[in-house]
Design a protein around this motif. Structure first.
Motif, mmCIF file in Angstrom:
data_model
loop_
_atom_site.group_PDB
_atom_site.id
_atom_site.type_symbol
_atom_site.label_atom_id
_atom_site.label_comp_id
_atom_site.label_asym_id
_atom_site.label_seq_id
_atom_site.Cartn_x
_atom_site.Cartn_y
_atom_site.Cartn_z
ATOM 1 N N HIS A 136 1.045 -57.618 -33.796
ATOM 2 C CA HIS A 136 2.117 -56.895 -34.478
ATOM 3 C C HIS A 136 1.866 -55.399 -34.335
ATOM 4 O O HIS A 136 0.821 -54.981 -33.850
ATOM 5 C CB HIS A 136 2.256 -57.337 -35.956
ATOM 6 C CG HIS A 136 1.121 -56.972 -36.859
ATOM 7 N ND1 HIS A 136 0.967 -57.505 -38.126
ATOM 8 C CD2 HIS A 136 0.076 -56.127 -36.711
ATOM 9 C CE1 HIS A 136 -0.102 -56.994 -38.695
ATOM 10 N NE2 HIS A 136 -0.656 -56.161 -37.872
ATOM 11 N N HIS A 158 2.772 -51.608 -36.556
ATOM 12 C CA HIS A 158 3.349 -51.103 -37.809
ATOM 13 C C HIS A 158 3.182 -49.604 -37.911
ATOM 14 O O HIS A 158 2.436 -48.981 -37.129
ATOM 15 C CB HIS A 158 2.761 -51.828 -39.028
ATOM 16 C CG HIS A 158 1.281 -52.023 -39.010
ATOM 17 N ND1 HIS A 158 0.382 -50.990 -39.083
ATOM 18 C CD2 HIS A 158 0.534 -53.161 -38.898
ATOM 19 C CE1 HIS A 158 -0.842 -51.465 -39.051
ATOM 20 N NE2 HIS A 158 -0.788 -52.779 -38.913
ATOM 21 N N HIS A 215 -6.116 -59.668 -33.000
ATOM 22 C CA HIS A 215 -7.570 -59.909 -32.984
ATOM 23 C C HIS A 215 -7.835 -61.342 -32.550
ATOM 24 O O HIS A 215 -7.115 -62.246 -32.967
ATOM 25 C CB HIS A 215 -8.162 -59.709 -34.389
ATOM 26 C CG HIS A 215 -7.600 -58.534 -35.138
ATOM 27 N ND1 HIS A 215 -7.634 -57.253 -34.644
ATOM 28 C CD2 HIS A 215 -6.980 -58.454 -36.343
ATOM 29 C CE1 HIS A 215 -7.065 -56.431 -35.521
ATOM 30 N NE2 HIS A 215 -6.660 -57.142 -36.572
HETATM 31 C C1 1HN Z 1 -3.067 -54.965 -40.755
HETATM 32 O O1 1HN Z 1 -2.145 -54.968 -39.793
HETATM 33 C C2 1HN Z 1 -4.359 -55.363 -40.467
HETATM 34 O O2 1HN Z 1 -3.932 -55.688 -38.155
HETATM 35 C C3 1HN Z 1 -5.312 -55.343 -41.448
HETATM 36 O O3 1HN Z 1 -5.821 -56.310 -38.919
HETATM 37 C C4 1HN Z 1 -5.015 -54.954 -42.722
HETATM 38 C C5 1HN Z 1 -3.399 -54.175 -44.329
HETATM 39 C C6 1HN Z 1 -2.142 -53.817 -44.645
HETATM 40 C C7 1HN Z 1 -1.158 -53.799 -43.688
HETATM 41 C C8 1HN Z 1 -1.443 -54.168 -42.402
HETATM 42 C C9 1HN Z 1 -4.718 -55.809 -39.079
HETATM 43 C C10 1HN Z 1 -3.721 -54.560 -43.043
HETATM 44 C C11 1HN Z 1 -2.739 -54.560 -42.057
#
Ligand code: 1HN
Length: 350
Positions: free
Chosen positions: A114, A116, A157
């Motif tokens: 994803h 963001h 991951h």
């Molecule tokens: C997120 O995308 C990850 O990609 C980890 O590992 C923690 C916490 C809030 C919003 C997105 C990741 C996150 C997150």
């Protein structure tokens, strides 16, 4: 009238007639003066950030239990958030602008792709064999590595090893969420690009410049291996025996500026037995022990930090760090300095 007297002289809400207050409310109006001191307190800001210590040995069993209770498909990201009670646990903040979480990935698992708007970094805490793929670059995850996941870049991951992998996530999520700018886009597994890679930036002071052209300033390096940070600190300590703060900053090698937009990242070495006084500065901070044993004194709290422990400090407070070992101890630090500098509110008070 002196300044101190002035602080007690403002009118209160209760001083106003009820019908006047009701009329204000009906028109979505609020009188400023009863709240002025709350939003602009004298000299020092109101801070909800409390000094808190998270022991890794205490939280690890709960994280492993999450691995049994919740399959990755039901979590997407299997994380226990290190939440500061001063901000309300449900708000998932360690400080005004920082989110912290411990993430677990088990052998064979895939945390889907994803991207963001909040910026993230990962500080790897334990395990081997996992990778995170960021913007098409596959980054191995080893203890102490710092891996950037800047705003907008695809990331996922995966884990081909045989033991759990744990890392600390640091995001500017509270800030981006506050700005009503936080959202995610789901995606497919990324195609790994063998051409994208950090090794070309591995030698400080030497930038790749094909045909005399500088590269893109956008996140040229995504993975900062711990071995490099550790070696840089040991060399600095060795070269400058009188230097107190043996510290390096994670920077973008194309610009020399902070590696990411809003949060600053640093590695600090404490010499054997050293006590280091960090001056009071406006940004909140997070301290994570990569290697060693460190006592942190923050306002009225004293924390004895072991390997992989994490603690936080509110802004405008001095912090004292004491190395409890006869060998160097190493800390990873995250703070809100880049944000404070952009806002023009950064200060240091000696
Ligand atoms: C997120 O995308 C990850 O990609 C980890 O590992 C923690 C916490 C809030 C919003 C997105 C990741 C996150 C997150």
């Amino acid at each position: 009238m002196n300044d101190t007297a002035r602080f007690d002289t403002l009118g209160r809400l209760e001083d106003l007639p009820q019908d006047y207050r009701d009329e204000l409310t009906a028109q979505n109006l609020v009188p400023l003066w009863p709240s002025l001191r709350a939003v602009l307190p004298p000299n020092v800001p109101t801070r909800n950030t409390r000094p808190i210590h998270w022991s890794y040995s205490a939280l690890r069993p709960l994280l492993m239990q999450a691995g049994e209770l919740t399959p990755i498909e039901k979590a997407e990201r299997r994380v226990l958030v290190l939440a500061n009670p001063g901000h309300g646990l449900e708000n998932m903040k360690v400080s005004p602008a920082m989110y912290l979480g411990m993430q677990l990935l088990l052998p064979g698992e895939w945390a889907p792709a994803h991207r963001h708007t909040p910026n993230a970094v990962r500080m790897i805490v334990e395990g081997a064999g996992a990778t995170t793929t960021v913007g098409g670059q596959k980054c191995p995850m080893e203890r102490g590595d710092l891996i950037l996941t800047p705003t907008g870049l695809w990331h996922e991951h995966e884990h081909d090893g045989d033991k759990p992998v744990v890392w600390l996530d640091v995001l500017d999520l509270p800030l981006v969420y506050y700005a009503e700018a936080s959202y995610v886009i789901e995606g497919e597994r990324q195609t790994v690009s063998p051409m994208r890679g950090d090794p070309v930036y591995a030698r400080g002071g030497l930038l790749p410049t094909p045909m005399f052209e500088r590269g893109s300033a956008d996140y040229p390096v995504l993975r900062y291996p711990w071995a490099e940070a550790r070696a840089a600190l040991l060399a600095l300590a060795d070269h400058q025996p009188d230097l107190d703060a043996v510290q390096v900053t994670y920077v973008n090698p194309e610009t020399g500026r902070d590696a990411q937009n809003n949060l600053g990242f640093y590695a600090l070495m404490l010499r054997p037995g050293q006590t280091l006084n960090l001056p009071a500065r406006s940004p909140s901070q997070v301290f994570h022990v990569v290697e060693g044993q460190v006592q942190a004194r923050i306002v009225g709290s004293t924390f004895d930090l072991q390997d992989a422990d994490t603690c936080c400090a509110p802004g405008y407070e001095a912090v004292t760090l004491k190395n409890l070992r006869n060998e160097p101890s190493f800390l990873f630090i995250a703070d809100e300095s880049p944000l404070h500098r952009k806002l023009g509110v950064y200060e240091r008070r000696d």
